[in-house]
Design a protein around this motif. Structure first.
Motif, PDB file in Angstrom:
ATOM      1  N   LYS A  30      79.167  98.161  70.539  1.00 52.55           N
ATOM      2  CA  LYS A  30      78.461  98.756  71.680  1.00 52.55           C
ATOM      3  C   LYS A  30      76.953  98.585  71.556  1.00 52.55           C
ATOM      4  O   LYS A  30      76.255  98.380  72.566  1.00 52.55           O
ATOM      5  CB  LYS A  30      78.803 100.252  71.777  1.00 52.55           C
ATOM      6  CG  LYS A  30      78.036 100.988  72.873  1.00 52.55           C
ATOM      7  CD  LYS A  30      78.310 102.485  72.837  1.00 52.55           C
ATOM      8  CE  LYS A  30      77.471 103.213  73.880  1.00 52.55           C
ATOM      9  NZ  LYS A  30      77.695 104.684  73.831  1.00 52.55           N
ATOM     10  N   HIS A  31      76.451  98.657  70.335  1.00 52.47           N
ATOM     11  CA  HIS A  31      75.014  98.581  70.116  1.00 52.47           C
ATOM     12  C   HIS A  31      74.468  97.233  70.588  1.00 52.47           C
ATOM     13  O   HIS A  31      74.952  96.175  70.204  1.00 52.47           O
ATOM     14  CB  HIS A  31      74.693  98.767  68.636  1.00 52.47           C
ATOM     15  CG  HIS A  31      73.233  98.771  68.338  1.00 52.47           C
ATOM     16  ND1 HIS A  31      72.392  99.797  68.708  1.00 52.47           N
ATOM     17  CD2 HIS A  31      72.444  97.855  67.707  1.00 52.47           C
ATOM     18  CE1 HIS A  31      71.171  99.521  68.317  1.00 52.47           C
ATOM     19  NE2 HIS A  31      71.174  98.349  67.708  1.00 52.47           N
ATOM     20  N   GLY A  32      73.490  97.267  71.432  1.00 55.02           N
ATOM     21  CA  GLY A  32      72.899  96.047  71.958  1.00 55.02           C
ATOM     22  C   GLY A  32      73.345  95.722  73.368  1.00 55.02           C
ATOM     23  O   GLY A  32      72.687  94.960  74.078  1.00 55.02           O
ATOM     24  N   LEU A  33      74.500  96.290  73.775  1.00 52.22           N
ATOM     25  CA  LEU A  33      74.952  96.074  75.142  1.00 52.22           C
ATOM     26  C   LEU A  33      74.145  96.928  76.120  1.00 52.22           C
ATOM     27  O   LEU A  33      73.780  98.070  75.816  1.00 52.22           O
ATOM     28  CB  LEU A  33      76.431  96.439  75.280  1.00 52.22           C
ATOM     29  CG  LEU A  33      77.460  95.517  74.648  1.00 52.22           C
ATOM     30  CD1 LEU A  33      78.853  96.032  74.946  1.00 52.22           C
ATOM     31  CD2 LEU A  33      77.295  94.096  75.159  1.00 52.22           C
ATOM     32  N   ILE A  34      73.859  96.384  77.265  1.00 56.97           N
ATOM     33  CA  ILE A  34      73.216  97.139  78.340  1.00 56.97           C
ATOM     34  C   ILE A  34      74.325  97.658  79.246  1.00 56.97           C
ATOM     35  O   ILE A  34      74.966  96.901  79.979  1.00 56.97           O
ATOM     36  CB  ILE A  34      72.229  96.262  79.130  1.00 56.97           C
ATOM     37  CG1 ILE A  34      71.141  95.732  78.193  1.00 56.97           C
ATOM     38  CG2 ILE A  34      71.610  97.046  80.282  1.00 56.97           C
ATOM     39  CD1 ILE A  34      70.228  94.703  78.832  1.00 56.97           C
ATOM     40  N   ASP A  35      74.545  98.952  79.163  1.00 56.79           N
ATOM     41  CA  ASP A  35      75.636  99.601  79.890  1.00 56.79           C
ATOM     42  C   ASP A  35      75.058 100.343  81.094  1.00 56.79           C
ATOM     43  O   ASP A  35      74.948 101.571  81.105  1.00 56.79           O
ATOM     44  CB  ASP A  35      76.371 100.545  78.945  1.00 56.79           C
ATOM     45  CG  ASP A  35      77.564 101.233  79.572  1.00 56.79           C
ATOM     46  OD1 ASP A  35      77.955 100.858  80.696  1.00 56.79           O
ATOM     47  OD2 ASP A  35      78.108 102.162  78.949  1.00 56.79           O
ATOM     48  N   ALA A  36      74.710  99.588  82.133  1.00 58.53           N
ATOM     49  CA  ALA A  36      74.004 100.156  83.285  1.00 58.53           C
ATOM     50  C   ALA A  36      74.838 101.174  84.046  1.00 58.53           C
ATOM     51  O   ALA A  36      74.287 102.074  84.699  1.00 58.53           O
ATOM     52  CB  ALA A  36      73.565  99.031  84.222  1.00 58.53           C
ATOM     53  N   TYR A  37      76.155 101.056  83.970  1.00 55.25           N
ATOM     54  CA  TYR A  37      77.032 101.960  84.717  1.00 55.25           C
ATOM     55  C   TYR A  37      77.575 103.089  83.840  1.00 55.25           C
ATOM     56  O   TYR A  37      78.429 103.856  84.275  1.00 55.25           O
ATOM     57  CB  TYR A  37      78.192 101.176  85.328  1.00 55.25           C
ATOM     58  CG  TYR A  37      77.769 100.171  86.377  1.00 55.25           C
ATOM     59  CD1 TYR A  37      77.673 100.527  87.714  1.00 55.25           C
ATOM     60  CD2 TYR A  37      77.452  98.859  86.022  1.00 55.25           C
ATOM     61  CE1 TYR A  37      77.292  99.613  88.680  1.00 55.25           C
ATOM     62  CE2 TYR A  37      77.071  97.931  86.978  1.00 55.25           C
ATOM     63  CZ  TYR A  37      76.985  98.311  88.299  1.00 55.25           C
ATOM     64  OH  TYR A  37      76.598  97.395  89.251  1.00 55.25           O
ATOM     65  N   ASP A  38      77.090 103.167  82.614  1.00 53.67           N
ATOM     66  CA  ASP A  38      77.507 104.205  81.678  1.00 53.67           C
ATOM     67  C   ASP A  38      79.028 104.207  81.495  1.00 53.67           C
ATOM     68  O   ASP A  38      79.663 105.263  81.406  1.00 53.67           O
ATOM     69  CB  ASP A  38      77.030 105.580  82.151  1.00 53.67           C
ATOM     70  CG  ASP A  38      76.915 106.573  81.000  1.00 53.67           C
ATOM     71  OD1 ASP A  38      76.783 106.120  79.838  1.00 53.67           O
ATOM     72  OD2 ASP A  38      76.978 107.792  81.247  1.00 53.67           O
ATOM     73  N   MET A  39      79.593 102.993  81.414  1.00 48.68           N
ATOM     74  CA  MET A  39      81.037 102.863  81.264  1.00 48.68           C
ATOM     75  C   MET A  39      81.520 103.303  79.889  1.00 48.68           C
ATOM     76  O   MET A  39      82.676 103.674  79.719  1.00 48.68           O
ATOM     77  CB  MET A  39      81.448 101.410  81.515  1.00 48.68           C
ATOM     78  CG  MET A  39      81.102 100.896  82.901  1.00 48.68           C
ATOM     79  SD  MET A  39      81.944 101.814  84.220  1.00 48.68           S
ATOM     80  CE  MET A  39      83.636 101.378  83.896  1.00 48.68           C
ATOM     81  N   LEU A  40      80.615 103.243  78.899  1.00 49.50           N
ATOM     82  CA  LEU A  40      80.997 103.585  77.535  1.00 49.50           C
ATOM     83  C   LEU A  40      80.473 104.956  77.127  1.00 49.50           C
ATOM     84  O   LEU A  40      80.128 105.196  75.974  1.00 49.50           O
ATOM     85  CB  LEU A  40      80.480 102.505  76.572  1.00 49.50           C
ATOM     86  CG  LEU A  40      80.981 101.091  76.826  1.00 49.50           C
ATOM     87  CD1 LEU A  40      80.464 100.134  75.762  1.00 49.50           C
ATOM     88  CD2 LEU A  40      82.500 101.033  76.907  1.00 49.50           C
ATOM     89  N   SER A  41      80.441 105.846  78.088  1.00 43.58           N
ATOM     90  CA  SER A  41      79.928 107.195  77.797  1.00 43.58           C
ATOM     91  C   SER A  41      80.792 107.936  76.783  1.00 43.58           C
ATOM     92  O   SER A  41      80.305 108.835  76.074  1.00 43.58           O
ATOM     93  CB  SER A  41      79.838 108.014  79.093  1.00 43.58           C
ATOM     94  OG  SER A  41      81.117 108.125  79.702  1.00 43.58           O
TER      95      SER A  41
END
Length: 257
Positions: A30-41
Motif C-alpha cells: 500500500k505504501h507509495g500508492l496514491i489512493d485518491a478514492y480512499d479504497m484502502l481505508s
C-alpha cells in the motif's frame, strides 16, 4: 468472484485471522500508492484493523489463513482507483496467493518484475489497463498453474512475446492485445492445449501465423494483429479449430501461393 470480506473457518466460534507476515507485506504494498478514492481505508496498521482477511479486496483461506485473493480492480479506464509506483515485489510474501487483479489502475512506469515467478500458486493474473511498461518477463513461463493471463491495454508494454509462455499448459485465457509488442508469434504457444481465448490484436507483431496454432482443440476466440501474413492456404489448418466461434484478422496481403 468477490474478493472482499472475512472468511469464516470450520469452527464457527472463531474467525480466521491473517498471518502477520502477510499483513505487513500488504501494508508495504500500500505504501507509495496514491489512493485518491480512499479504497484502502481498511488497510491500517493499528489495533482496530489487525485482521487483513477483513480488508477490502482480500480473501484468505478458511483453514490456513493465508491470503489467496488480492483484487484491487478499478471500475473502468476513466475511473482508476490507484496511481503511483506499484510495488508488486512487496507481495512476494504471499506465497499462497492464487488470484491477483490490479487492472484498471494507473501504475505509470511500473514494470512487471521478473521475480513474479515466485508466486507459484497463481491461477489468475490480470494487469490489464494498468499502464505497465517494459517487456513481458520470460519468468512468467514458470507460473504453470495459471489459467488466466491478461496483460492487455498497456501502451508501454513492448518487446517480443516470450516463447516461455508456451510452458503455461493449463492456460485457458491469454490476452496480450493493445500493446506495443513486436517480433514473431512463438510457435510454442501451440503447447497451450487448454487455451480457449487468444487475443493478440492491436500489436506490431509480424511474420506468418504458426500453423501449429491449428492444434488447439478448445480455442473458440482468436484475434490477430492486422500485419500478420495470413494466406489462403492457412484456411486448411484454421479449419482444424473445430471449437472456433470468433476469428478476427486482417490479411497483410493476398498471396495465392
Amino acid at each position: 468472484m468477490h474478493a472482499a470480506g472475512p472468511i469464516i473457518g470450520l469452527n464457527n466460534s472463531a474467525e480466521i485471522k491473517c498471518i502477520e507476515r502477510e499483513r505487513q507485506a500488504l501494508l508495504n504494498f500500500k505504501h507509495g500508492l496514491i489512493d485518491a478514492y480512499d479504497m484502502l481505508s481498511t488497510w491500517r496498521d493499528d489495533e482496530n484493523s489487525t485482521d487483513c482477511c477483513k480488508w477490502k479486496g482480500i480473501r484468505c483461506d478458511h483453514i490456513t489463513a493465508h491470503v489467496t485473493i488480492l483484487r484491487l480492480r478499478g471500475s473502468n479506464p476513466q475511473s482508476r482507483f490507484f496511481r503511483g509506483a506499484v510495488k508488486i515485489t512487496s507481495l512476494f510474501a504471499l506465497q499462497n496467493i492464487q488470484h491477483l487483479d490490479l487492472s484498471y489502475n494507473s501504475f505509470v512506469g511500473s514494470h512487471i518484475p521478473q521475480l513474479i515467478a515466485s508466486l507459484t500458486n497463481l491461477r489468475y493474473l490480470n494487469l490489464s489497463f494498468s499502464a505497465s511498461s517494459g517487456s513481458i518477463p520470460v519468468q512468467l513461463g514458470s507460473l504453470t498453474h495459471l489459467r488466466t493471463l491478461d496483460l492487455s491495454n498497456n501502451a508501454f508494454l513492448c518487446g517480443e512475446i516470450p516463447y516461455q509462455l508456451g510452458n503455461l499448459i493449463r492456460l485457458r485465457y491469454l490476452d496480450l492485445s493493445n500493446n506495443f509488442l513486436d517480433g514473431e508469434l512463438p510457435y510454442r504457444l501451440a503447447n497451450l492445449s487448454q487455451l480457449r481465448h487468444l487475443d493478440l490484436s492491436q500489436n506490431s507483431l509480424s511474420g506468418a501465423l504458426p500453423f501449429q496454432v491449428g492444434n488447439l482443440p478448445f480455442l473458440h476466440t482468436l484475434r490477430l494483429p492486422g500485419n500478420f501474413d495470413v494466406k489462403p492456404k492457412d484456411a486448411k489448418w484454421l479449419s482444424n479449430l473445430s471449437s472456433l466461434t470468433h476469428l478476427a484478422f486482417k490479411a497483410k496481403r493476398v498471396d495465392p501461393s
